[in-house]
Design a protein around this motif. Sequence first.
Motif, mmCIF file in Angstrom:
data_model
loop_
_atom_site.group_PDB
_atom_site.id
_atom_site.type_symbol
_atom_site.label_atom_id
_atom_site.label_comp_id
_atom_site.label_asym_id
_atom_site.label_seq_id
_atom_site.Cartn_x
_atom_site.Cartn_y
_atom_site.Cartn_z
ATOM 1 N N VAL A 266 0.867 -1.179 0.000
ATOM 2 C CA VAL A 266 0.000 0.000 0.000
ATOM 3 C C VAL A 266 0.903 1.227 0.000
ATOM 4 O O VAL A 266 1.764 1.374 0.875
ATOM 5 C CB VAL A 266 -0.923 0.019 1.237
ATOM 6 N N LEU A 307 -3.347 4.745 -1.488
ATOM 7 C CA LEU A 307 -4.203 5.417 -0.518
ATOM 8 C C LEU A 307 -3.733 6.848 -0.328
ATOM 9 O O LEU A 307 -2.530 7.134 -0.399
ATOM 10 C CB LEU A 307 -4.158 4.720 0.847
ATOM 11 N N ASP A 308 -4.650 7.756 -0.054
ATOM 12 C CA ASP A 308 -4.259 9.099 0.347
ATOM 13 C C ASP A 308 -3.417 9.014 1.612
ATOM 14 O O ASP A 308 -3.778 8.305 2.560
ATOM 15 C CB ASP A 308 -5.489 9.972 0.614
ATOM 16 N N SER A 311 -4.905 9.346 5.041
ATOM 17 C CA SER A 311 -5.720 8.261 5.585
ATOM 18 C C SER A 311 -4.877 7.215 6.290
ATOM 19 O O SER A 311 -5.408 6.292 6.901
ATOM 20 C CB SER A 311 -6.530 7.592 4.468
ATOM 21 N N ARG A 317 -10.418 9.913 7.988
ATOM 22 C CA ARG A 317 -10.204 9.246 6.706
ATOM 23 C C ARG A 317 -9.799 7.790 6.867
ATOM 24 O O ARG A 317 -9.750 7.046 5.875
ATOM 25 C CB ARG A 317 -9.137 9.981 5.892
ATOM 26 N N THR A 320 -12.398 5.621 5.334
ATOM 27 C CA THR A 320 -12.344 5.557 3.874
ATOM 28 C C THR A 320 -11.232 4.617 3.420
ATOM 29 O O THR A 320 -11.385 3.878 2.437
ATOM 30 C CB THR A 320 -12.118 6.959 3.282
ATOM 31 N N ALA A 321 -10.093 4.629 4.121
ATOM 32 C CA ALA A 321 -8.995 3.722 3.784
ATOM 33 C C ALA A 321 -9.418 2.271 3.958
ATOM 34 O O ALA A 321 -9.097 1.418 3.113
ATOM 35 C CB ALA A 321 -7.787 4.036 4.659
ATOM 36 N N THR A 324 -11.545 1.408 0.994
ATOM 37 C CA THR A 324 -10.751 1.258 -0.225
ATOM 38 C C THR A 324 -10.037 -0.083 -0.252
ATOM 39 O O THR A 324 -10.017 -0.785 -1.278
ATOM 40 C CB THR A 324 -9.721 2.395 -0.341
ATOM 41 N N LEU A 325 -9.451 -0.468 0.871
ATOM 42 C CA LEU A 325 -8.745 -1.741 0.950
ATOM 43 C C LEU A 325 -9.709 -2.920 0.831
ATOM 44 O O LEU A 325 -9.418 -3.907 0.144
ATOM 45 C CB LEU A 325 -7.970 -1.819 2.263
#
Length: 335
Positions: A266, A307-308, A311, A317, A320-321, A324-325
């Motif tokens: 990541v 990822l951002d 996050s 955030r 959100t991470a 996403t994962l």
Amino acid sequence: MPARFLPAAALGAALALPAAAETTYPLSLTNCGVDLTFDKAPESAVTVGQAATEILYSLGLGDKVLGTSVWFTKVLPEFEELNSKVERLADNDPSFESVVNRKPDLVAVQYEWHVGPQGIVATREQFADVGIPTYILPADCWKKDNTTGSDGTRQALFEMKSVYAGVTELGRIFNVPDKGEELVATLKSREAAAIEKARALNLTGASALFWFSSAEMDVDPYVAGRKGPPGYMMEKLGLRNVVESDEEWPTVSWETIARANPSVIVVARMERRRFPADDVEKKLEFLKTDPVASQMDAVKNNRIVILDAHSMDPSIRNVTALETLAEALPAFGLK
């Protein structure tokens, strides 16, 4: 977070909450070892850290923010217009003078090292001497020793409730406790859904590495220790962290990482350009061309998730991470 950005289930959970009573002042609380008392809600704030900024925005307090600083990525999309009207004191660390000159009623801080005993901006005592209280997001000192390691050492696995505590306390401080509770309820609902989705994969032998940045492209990278937010994400998603350090962001050699051969890598994407590897494209190019890194299975099989960067640090955030994962993992065919 505006209702139009909430999933239906999360929105339902938020709307089901009873309205919280207004804050009773004086409000006293202990924040990262410092006792604070507020006689009334602050009329204004300056933020040192993107996480603190986005919490205040999410609580509907953007009109009270006089200045921001320490940015890793672009602001959340729903706050772009609002944020464009708020003065950015610095992309990275602001000066003490720039913060004080805004005459805020409160300075909301993401990292203790910005205002701790060796504060990069100033100490909490220096701010108190000019009549400005400081509030550090609890996630940065929750079961954590910030006197060791470059970014501190966690004494226990990161918990999302430390982020939720910051949301709730800021809601109380600014006399919007109902908004704090609604935001926490929404985040908890999304967090649970992401974990359930990933756990359904029943991963037992998969591992991961989180790469934040590197001081130079050819030196040991800053990677996630086992007890910070990425460690929490990996534990919840059924992944083993190949890095065993308790430091928040230790440096580990690529030779050591390659021997561990993580199943998934990541990498952080950010707008900051303090180090060469802040650029995600340079990270990806390095992984593909470096004689050591390119031999890892995750690189050969393109099991890389972007990822951002924000996050990966304690923030709202983190949810959100997780999402996403959880979305990315099924396509990797891991066991």
